[in-house]
Scaffold this motif. Structure first.
Motif, short mmCIF file in Angstrom:
data_model
loop_
_atom_site.label_atom_id
_atom_site.label_comp_id
_atom_site.label_asym_id
_atom_site.label_seq_id
_atom_site.Cartn_x
_atom_site.Cartn_y
_atom_site.Cartn_z
N CYS A 118 46.31 52.48 -18.45
CA CYS A 118 46.04 53.64 -19.31
C CYS A 118 46.95 54.81 -19.01
O CYS A 118 47.01 55.79 -19.75
CB CYS A 118 44.58 54.07 -19.17
SG CYS A 118 44.15 54.75 -17.53
N VAL B 244 41.34 58.32 -20.49
CA VAL B 244 41.54 58.11 -21.92
C VAL B 244 41.00 59.30 -22.72
O VAL B 244 41.64 59.80 -23.65
CB VAL B 244 40.86 56.80 -22.38
CG1 VAL B 244 40.86 56.69 -23.90
CG2 VAL B 244 41.56 55.60 -21.76
N GLN C 54 46.83 44.96 -23.98
CA GLN C 54 46.49 46.15 -23.19
C GLN C 54 47.25 46.18 -21.86
O GLN C 54 47.57 45.15 -21.27
CB GLN C 54 44.99 46.21 -22.94
CG GLN C 54 44.42 45.08 -22.11
CD GLN C 54 42.92 45.21 -21.95
OE1 GLN C 54 42.44 46.00 -21.13
NE2 GLN C 54 42.18 44.44 -22.75
N PHE D 296 38.30 47.11 -22.23
CA PHE D 296 39.48 47.64 -21.54
C PHE D 296 39.27 47.36 -20.06
O PHE D 296 38.43 47.97 -19.41
CB PHE D 296 39.63 49.14 -21.81
CG PHE D 296 40.70 49.80 -20.98
CD1 PHE D 296 41.92 49.18 -20.76
CD2 PHE D 296 40.47 51.04 -20.41
CE1 PHE D 296 42.90 49.78 -19.98
CE2 PHE D 296 41.45 51.66 -19.64
CZ PHE D 296 42.66 51.02 -19.42
N TYR E 3 47.95 52.11 -25.66
CA TYR E 3 46.48 52.08 -25.66
C TYR E 3 45.95 52.40 -27.05
O TYR E 3 45.06 51.71 -27.56
CB TYR E 3 45.92 53.07 -24.64
CG TYR E 3 44.41 53.00 -24.52
CD1 TYR E 3 43.82 52.19 -23.57
CD2 TYR E 3 43.58 53.73 -25.37
CE1 TYR E 3 42.44 52.09 -23.46
CE2 TYR E 3 42.21 53.64 -25.29
CZ TYR E 3 41.64 52.82 -24.32
OH TYR E 3 40.27 52.72 -24.23
N HIS F 220 44.85 61.53 -22.67
CA HIS F 220 45.76 60.91 -23.63
C HIS F 220 46.25 61.86 -24.70
O HIS F 220 47.47 61.98 -24.95
CB HIS F 220 45.09 59.68 -24.26
CG HIS F 220 45.18 58.47 -23.40
ND1 HIS F 220 44.94 57.19 -23.87
CD2 HIS F 220 45.50 58.32 -22.08
CE1 HIS F 220 45.12 56.33 -22.88
NE2 HIS F 220 45.43 57.00 -21.79
#
Length: 257
Positions: free
Chosen positions: A42, A83, A39, A6, A62, A87
């Motif tokens: 985020c 993340v 990708q 990532f 993501y 998230h």
């Protein structure tokens, strides 16, 4: 091991050498690195600025893009922290429990680089060589959200040729904080001045960290003052080898402001 990278927005658009170094390092250690082209961001900057609804599609993307992978690595404590700690919360607040569960699953497989090396791959000596006096700045998200502890320091101590010196008041923020530096410029500048003073007190010629965002902030200040101290991402140091010739002043990995 097959590992997904990532890359993060800032590394992709401004400081790609940190991401490239991550790939070189992991491949040197015998692992296969994939770069999922689907990708995007985020969503951290959206969430941190209060735009959670706008972050939802990014959380969904993501989770979808990285779900096929057992291990995901990012050269950013800040984005790894987003993340892992944002998230699923964003999905739940939007009433999407299915996405929240998926986001939690993918987040549990997402690691900041030093976490991956030490905790997952079980290595501290990555065969690096970097003949410089170095001080390490533990970024706020890596220190407080991820709690990476001394993992980066354990890796740096095993780098041949490297003289590691302790940074005074290391746990103090550098003043970047994303949009904080824009909305609170005077406070941010004062915090940066303190951080630069501590960096310069070590006599180091390189300041390293696990986030290019903080290195951009610190490096910009050090450059404007013409201190001669450079900022280099942790991945670039760990990817350096004596055979690779990157120890020469003209070719050292540098985050330039």
């Amino acid at each position: 091991m097959r590992i997904a990278l990532f890359v993060t927005c800032l590394a992709d658009t401004v400081f790609p050498e940190a991401a490239k170094a991550t790939v070189r390092l992991l491949e040197r250690l015998g692992h296969e690195v994939d770069f999922p082209e689907g990708q995007t961001c985020c969503g951290q900057m959206h969430v941190n600025t209060g735009y959670q609804r706008e972050a939802l599609p990014l959380v969904r993307r993501y989770a979808r893009v990285f779900d096929p992978y057992d291990v995901i690595v990012t050269p950013s404590g800040s984005c790894a922290g987003a993340v892992r700690h944002q998230h699923a919360t964003v999905a739940r607040r939007a009433g999407d429990q299915r996405l929240a569960s998926r986001a939690e699953s993918v987040a549990g497989r997402t690691y900041e680089l030093s976490e991956l090396l030490v905790d997952v791959l079980g290595v501290t000596d990555v065969g690096a060589y970097f003949a410089h006096r170095v001080t390490y700045h533990p970024t706020c998200h890596s220190l407080r959200m991820l709690r990476v502890g001394d993992r980066p320091l354990r890796l740096l101590r095993r780098v041949r040729g490297l003289d590691l010196v302790e940074l005074p008041a290391a746990d103090q923020c550098c003043g970047f904080g994303g949009t904080f530096a824009v909305k609170n410029a005077d406070t941010s500048t004062a915090m940066l001045a303190d951080k630069m003073r501590h960096v310069l007190s070590t006599g180091a010629d390189v300041c390293t960290a696990g986030d290019v965002s903080c290195l951009m902030h610190i490096g910009g200040g050090l450059s404007r003052l013409r201190t001669g101290v450079r900022t280099v991402h942790l991945a670039e140091i760990l990817a350096s080898t004596e055979q690779g010739g990157v120890v020469d002043e003209r070719s050292d990995p540098v985050v330039r402001s």
